[in-house]
Enzyme design. Structure first.
Site, PDB file in Angstrom:
ATOM      1  N   CYS A  49      36.150 -13.704  26.292  1.00 50.65           N
ATOM      2  CA  CYS A  49      36.871 -14.888  25.860  1.00 50.65           C
ATOM      3  C   CYS A  49      36.127 -16.077  26.431  1.00 50.65           C
ATOM      4  O   CYS A  49      35.201 -15.922  27.213  1.00 50.65           O
ATOM      5  CB  CYS A  49      38.286 -14.864  26.406  1.00 50.65           C
ATOM      6  SG  CYS A  49      39.140 -13.338  26.006  1.00 50.65           S
ATOM      7  N   ARG A  92      32.311 -16.800  21.786  1.00 43.52           N
ATOM      8  CA  ARG A  92      32.724 -15.743  22.715  1.00 43.52           C
ATOM      9  C   ARG A  92      33.992 -15.027  22.263  1.00 43.52           C
ATOM     10  O   ARG A  92      34.383 -14.007  22.828  1.00 43.52           O
ATOM     11  CB  ARG A  92      32.971 -16.327  24.106  1.00 43.52           C
ATOM     12  CG  ARG A  92      31.785 -17.015  24.713  1.00 43.52           C
ATOM     13  CD  ARG A  92      32.158 -17.573  26.053  1.00 43.52           C
ATOM     14  NE  ARG A  92      32.498 -16.523  26.974  1.00 43.52           N
ATOM     15  CZ  ARG A  92      31.639 -15.846  27.720  1.00 43.52           C
ATOM     16  NH1 ARG A  92      30.355 -16.136  27.645  1.00 43.52           N
ATOM     17  NH2 ARG A  92      32.038 -14.912  28.538  1.00 43.52           N
ATOM     18  N   TRP A 113      39.352 -13.284  22.432  1.00 47.51           N
ATOM     19  CA  TRP A 113      38.914 -12.145  21.623  1.00 47.51           C
ATOM     20  C   TRP A 113      39.696 -10.969  22.170  1.00 47.51           C
ATOM     21  O   TRP A 113      39.463 -10.523  23.295  1.00 47.51           O
ATOM     22  CB  TRP A 113      37.412 -11.944  21.792  1.00 47.51           C
ATOM     23  CG  TRP A 113      36.835 -10.907  20.895  1.00 47.51           C
ATOM     24  CD1 TRP A 113      36.510 -11.052  19.581  1.00 47.51           C
ATOM     25  CD2 TRP A 113      36.478  -9.564  21.240  1.00 47.51           C
ATOM     26  NE1 TRP A 113      35.980  -9.874  19.097  1.00 47.51           N
ATOM     27  CE2 TRP A 113      35.946  -8.955  20.081  1.00 47.51           C
ATOM     28  CE3 TRP A 113      36.562  -8.812  22.410  1.00 47.51           C
ATOM     29  CZ2 TRP A 113      35.506  -7.645  20.059  1.00 47.51           C
ATOM     30  CZ3 TRP A 113      36.115  -7.501  22.385  1.00 47.51           C
ATOM     31  CH2 TRP A 113      35.590  -6.931  21.222  1.00 47.51           C
ATOM     32  N   ASN A 144      39.394 -14.352  31.536  1.00 48.60           N
ATOM     33  CA  ASN A 144      38.418 -13.609  30.739  1.00 48.60           C
ATOM     34  C   ASN A 144      38.082 -12.351  31.531  1.00 48.60           C
ATOM     35  O   ASN A 144      37.762 -12.446  32.717  1.00 48.60           O
ATOM     36  CB  ASN A 144      37.169 -14.478  30.532  1.00 48.60           C
ATOM     37  CG  ASN A 144      36.041 -13.714  29.886  1.00 48.60           C
ATOM     38  OD1 ASN A 144      36.271 -12.774  29.123  1.00 48.60           O
ATOM     39  ND2 ASN A 144      34.812 -14.110  30.170  1.00 48.60           N
ATOM     40  N   GLY A 145      38.191 -11.186  30.901  1.00 45.12           N
ATOM     41  CA  GLY A 145      37.910  -9.934  31.612  1.00 45.12           C
ATOM     42  C   GLY A 145      39.020  -8.935  31.337  1.00 45.12           C
ATOM     43  O   GLY A 145      39.807  -9.119  30.405  1.00 45.12           O
ATOM     44  N   GLU A 167      16.892  -2.195  13.629  1.00 45.03           N
ATOM     45  CA  GLU A 167      17.354  -3.566  13.857  1.00 45.03           C
ATOM     46  C   GLU A 167      17.666  -4.270  12.524  1.00 45.03           C
ATOM     47  O   GLU A 167      18.652  -5.000  12.413  1.00 45.03           O
ATOM     48  CB  GLU A 167      16.287  -4.325  14.663  1.00 45.03           C
ATOM     49  CG  GLU A 167      16.546  -5.795  14.896  1.00 45.03           C
ATOM     50  CD  GLU A 167      17.830  -6.116  15.666  1.00 45.03           C
ATOM     51  OE1 GLU A 167      18.500  -5.195  16.168  1.00 45.03           O
ATOM     52  OE2 GLU A 167      18.173  -7.314  15.738  1.00 45.03           O
ATOM     53  N   LYS A 223      21.310  -5.796  11.608  1.00 44.71           N
ATOM     54  CA  LYS A 223      21.525  -7.192  11.199  1.00 44.71           C
ATOM     55  C   LYS A 223      22.377  -7.227   9.930  1.00 44.71           C
ATOM     56  O   LYS A 223      23.303  -8.006   9.821  1.00 44.71           O
ATOM     57  CB  LYS A 223      20.196  -7.919  10.918  1.00 44.71           C
ATOM     58  CG  LYS A 223      19.359  -8.295  12.094  1.00 44.71           C
ATOM     59  CD  LYS A 223      19.916  -9.378  12.982  1.00 44.71           C
ATOM     60  CE  LYS A 223      20.843  -8.885  14.012  1.00 44.71           C
ATOM     61  NZ  LYS A 223      20.418  -8.437  15.279  1.00 44.71           N
ATOM     62  N   GLU A 275      26.180  -5.928  10.482  1.00 49.82           N
ATOM     63  CA  GLU A 275      27.097  -6.707  11.326  1.00 49.82           C
ATOM     64  C   GLU A 275      27.529  -8.015  10.684  1.00 49.82           C
ATOM     65  O   GLU A 275      28.616  -8.508  10.978  1.00 49.82           O
ATOM     66  CB  GLU A 275      26.510  -6.947  12.717  1.00 49.82           C
ATOM     67  CG  GLU A 275      25.322  -7.859  12.764  1.00 49.82           C
ATOM     68  CD  GLU A 275      24.763  -8.016  14.162  1.00 49.82           C
ATOM     69  OE1 GLU A 275      25.526  -8.072  15.122  1.00 49.82           O
ATOM     70  OE2 GLU A 275      23.526  -8.096  14.281  1.00 49.82           O
ATOM     71  N   HIS A 292      14.877  15.496   5.677  1.00 47.51           N
ATOM     72  CA  HIS A 292      15.735  16.412   6.444  1.00 47.51           C
ATOM     73  C   HIS A 292      17.215  16.122   6.221  1.00 47.51           C
ATOM     74  O   HIS A 292      18.053  16.528   7.015  1.00 47.51           O
ATOM     75  CB  HIS A 292      15.379  16.342   7.933  1.00 47.51           C
ATOM     76  CG  HIS A 292      13.951  16.720   8.205  1.00 47.51           C
ATOM     77  ND1 HIS A 292      13.488  18.002   8.049  1.00 47.51           N
ATOM     78  CD2 HIS A 292      12.879  15.963   8.544  1.00 47.51           C
ATOM     79  CE1 HIS A 292      12.189  18.033   8.308  1.00 47.51           C
ATOM     80  NE2 HIS A 292      11.800  16.802   8.608  1.00 47.51           N
ATOM     81  N   LYS A 335      30.035 -12.729  20.769  1.00 48.05           N
ATOM     82  CA  LYS A 335      28.637 -12.852  21.165  1.00 48.05           C
ATOM     83  C   LYS A 335      28.307 -12.059  22.425  1.00 48.05           C
ATOM     84  O   LYS A 335      27.268 -11.422  22.514  1.00 48.05           O
ATOM     85  CB  LYS A 335      28.317 -14.331  21.369  1.00 48.05           C
ATOM     86  CG  LYS A 335      26.880 -14.610  21.766  1.00 48.05           C
ATOM     87  CD  LYS A 335      25.935 -14.263  20.641  1.00 48.05           C
ATOM     88  CE  LYS A 335      24.482 -14.433  21.036  1.00 48.05           C
ATOM     89  NZ  LYS A 335      23.612 -13.680  20.116  1.00 48.05           N
TER      90      LYS A 335
HETATM   91  C1  F6R Z   1      23.489  -7.653  17.547  1.00 54.61           C
HETATM   92  C2  F6R Z   1      23.827  -8.104  18.876  1.00 54.61           C
HETATM   93  C3  F6R Z   1      24.302  -7.105  19.863  1.00 54.61           C
HETATM   94  C4  F6R Z   1      23.700  -7.391  21.247  1.00 54.61           C
HETATM   95  C5  F6R Z   1      24.330  -6.467  22.296  1.00 54.61           C
HETATM   96  C6  F6R Z   1      23.709  -6.671  23.660  1.00 54.61           C
HETATM   97  O1  F6R Z   1      23.006  -8.698  16.756  1.00 54.61           O
HETATM   98  O2  F6R Z   1      23.739  -9.260  19.187  1.00 54.61           O
HETATM   99  O3  F6R Z   1      24.016  -5.810  19.454  1.00 54.61           O
HETATM  100  O4  F6R Z   1      22.322  -7.216  21.180  1.00 54.61           O
HETATM  101  O5  F6R Z   1      25.702  -6.708  22.368  1.00 54.61           O
HETATM  102  O6  F6R Z   1      23.833  -7.984  24.075  1.00 54.61           O
HETATM  103  P1  F6R Z   1      22.943  -8.582  25.221  1.00 54.61           P
HETATM  104  O7  F6R Z   1      21.538  -8.602  24.746  1.00 54.61           O
HETATM  105  O8  F6R Z   1      23.488  -9.962  25.446  1.00 54.61           O
HETATM  106  O9  F6R Z   1      23.109  -7.695  26.416  1.00 54.61           O
END
Ligand code: F6R
Length: 599
Positions: free
Chosen positions: A2, A27, A74, A100-101, A472, A476, A479, A495, A594
């Site tokens: 949060c 966040r 969140w 937050n936590g 990756e 992208k 998500e 396979h 994020k």
């Molecule tokens: C995907 C994304 C997440 C982060 C993951 C780790 O686009 O952003 O998969 O890569 O949550 O986050 P960090 O790098 O901040 O530890």
């Protein structure tokens, strides 16, 4: 996961809090709330949904207060709702908290408090904190907070106010919190962008520290009552850097920033074929490298394995942090751990780091956010200097992480006495310009996105160092566009997954030139024969690729070891445009936040 912002000063708290919350929305954004002190009374306003919704609340009009706390949520415990939104209050409505936590022992604390007559109204784990503080409150808020925290197990970033005390009390354990030191005003926030408009001077709270802020003073103590000496850090980011600069979304801005973010990573670290890193280790003693991370950072770790093994011949093992932390891994003399994290706050990554650190292993961090928890926990590290990444989908951090891993491998070579290959250095210097060439193809990728935006599945295939790029690319897309996508090593298709191919299945191939180019062409044949629709990322439109691919995205040629940094760019853009054309909220996709600071 949060966002917290709190304000005390000479200004009006409400607009400061609203602006700060907007900066922290990345966040979490399922509900939000504010509590201010006006004439020794707490006024609390909460709303489900976005900050804009809260901002329009009639209850916030005509408030004149210079002290308040606020929160964007969140949900982890209890659904997103007004009642579960923060701030939470004690029974008398005299103490308010934002948190937050996760409070792990909230059930037992709730039982204890209810037995004593406290009425807990929300489904959150956080509300017990307000009641615990009430339980211990006599005349000093900080003393009551300290007493309450002694009973709490779990993680918290916390800001607290009380109706009669002109101060904010903040505390931290496991969830990030900073203090913004202004002129006749002080702020508390989960992250720097929320305070930048008011001050560039910040203090990072450490775990088990409690801060007390008034208009013009701050003090920090440890939970055991000892004074903590804190350093003020000067933030160099511009406010502009945290804003969209005319792009429709942060994600697009961040994709376009990559020529600069990779330059920033190289700045001062590569001169006359010499790599300059300040890492605390004796490379001659390294026998094995373990890399751990989550999500996108884990994908860059997989690329790092290829790079480091290729350049140093040191064996590298890559593990999801969420798995590593619980596996009681074997750590031997000569092992080195690399932890990769954009935010530096990811709970699983931090826990894995602590687990391995406790086994006396050297730990290096590859982190973007300066002063973040992971950055402070490691023995030494490489900051990405990519600037704030606000879009939930990680883009510029990924390319910088891969480059940081390359620098690390080159540094090991150098420390072992090997010369660094001139071709590699020459090519490295060209990377920013080559990324620039690719981002300029954004419109062309939007046209392609238009053709595929209604697909319900996607496959991404690559081999060798480009297999993690396929992973990756798929991440992208899924998500932000909510289209199911999978990344696979191209040769694994036969396979099993090849059964999925039909005329409705788009298959993105990473087909840039390398020692496996012929093999990739045969994998493309296999897909073509089953009528899959092929999008190829390639270096040129040669006859063979043209025969097989329905669409070709040309990227400039580079060394294979550097190719992931270029190849990911069109996949980021393709995902972005598909999601945008579908009308989705690219920067804040559903169910995601994020920084994943909970397990
Ligand atoms: C995907 C994304 C997440 C982060 C993951 C780790 O686009 O952003 O998969 O890569 O949550 O986050 P960090 O790098 O901040 O530890």
């Amino acid at each position: 996961m949060c966002g917290i912002i709190a304000y005390i000063g000479e200004g009006n708290a409400v607009p400061v809090l609203i602006k700060g919350l907007k900066k922290l929305e990345y966040r979490g954004y399922d509900s939000a709330g504010i509590c201010v002190v006006e004439n020794k009374r707490l006024i609390t306003v909460k709303r489900k949904g976005r900050i804009e919704h809260l901002e329009k609340h009639p209850g916030l009009k005509n408030i004149n207060s210079s002290l308040g706390i606020s929160h964007t949520r969140w949900a982890t415990h209890g659904e997103p709702s007004e009642i579960n939104a923060h701030p939470h209050l004690d029974c008398k409505g005299e103490i308010a908290i934002v948190h937050n936590g996760i409070i792990e022992n909230h059930n037992s604390l709730k039982k204890l408090l209810e037995k004593e007559g406290h009425k807990i109204v929300s489904d959150t784990d956080s509300e017990v904190i307000a009641h615990l503080i009430e339980k211990f409150y006599s005349s000093s808020l900080e003393n009551a907070v300290a007493e309450a925290l002694k009973l709490i197990e779990g993680a918290y970033g916390l800001a607290v106010i009380q109706k009669d005390e002109n101060k904010i009390v903040a505390a931290r354990k496991g969830s990030p919190l900073i203090l913004g030191i202004g002129k006749n005003e002080m702020l508390v926030a989960s992250d720097i962008p929320a305070v930048l408009q008011y001050t560039r001077k910040v203090i990072y709270l450490n775990d088990n520290e409690i801060a007390v802020l008034t208009n013009n003073s701050y003090s920090v103590m440890k939970i055991n009552g000892e004074k903590a000496n804190k350093k003020i850090h000067k933030i160099k980011w511009s406010i502009e850097e945290t804003e969209k600069k005319g792009f429709r979304h942060f994600m697009l801005k961040e994709i376009f920033e990559q020529p600069d973010s990779v330059k920033n990573l190289l700045r001062g670290r590569m001169k006359n074929n010499k790599i300059k890193l300040t890492l605390d280790m004796d490379v001659k003693k390294i026998k094995r490298i373990i890399i751990t991370a989550c999500g996108t950072s884990w994908h860059s770790a997989l690329i790092g394995k290829h790079i480091i093994e290729d350049l140093t011949r040191i064996p590298v093992y890559v593990d999801y942090a969420s798995e590593l932390r619980y596996r009681n891994p074997v750590i031997k003399k000569g092992d080195v751990l690399i932890v990769i994290s954009q935010s530096g706050e990811t709970a699983d990554t931090l826990a894995a780091l602590k687990e391995i650190k406790s086994k006396k292993c050297k730990c290096i961090g590859i982190v973007n956010v300066v002063g973040s928890t992971i950055a402070r926990e490691v023995d030494s590290g490489i900051y990405l200097h990519a600037g704030p990444e606000m879009g939930v989908a990680s883009t510029k951090a990924f390319s910088s992480q891969v480059l940081a891993l390359l620098l690390f491998a080159l540094w090991i070579r150098q420390e072992k006495g090997y010369k660094i290959d001139d071709d590699l250095v020459r090519e490295l210097k060209k990377i920013p310009e080559k990324i620039n060439i690719i981002v300029k193809k954004s419109d062309r990728l939007r046209e392609l996105a238009e053709k595929f935006k209604n697909s319900t599945n996607f496959l991404y295939l690559g081999r060798g160092i480009n297999f993690p790029v396929a992973l990756e690319g798929a991440l992208k897309l899924k998500e932000i566009s909510y289209i199911h996508a999978e990344g696979y090593p191209a040769a694994e298709m036969k396979h099993g997954p090849i059964a999925l191919i039909d005329r409705n299945m788009p298959v993105v191939f990473l087909a840039t030139k390398n020692n496996l180019s012929d093999k990739i062409l045969s994998n493309m044949q296999e897909v073509k024969a089953r009528k899959g629709r092929i999008i190829a990322v390639a270096n040129e439109k040669n006859k063979e690729i043209e025969k097989l691919a329905d669409y070709i995205i040309i990227v400039p040629e580079t060394l294979n070891i550097l190719s992931p940094i270029l190849n990911i760019i069109p996949l980021q853009l393709l995902a972005y445009h598909i999601a945008d054309l579908k009308g989705l909220n690219v920067d804040k996709p559903r169910n995601l936040a994020k920084s994943v600071t909970v397990e």
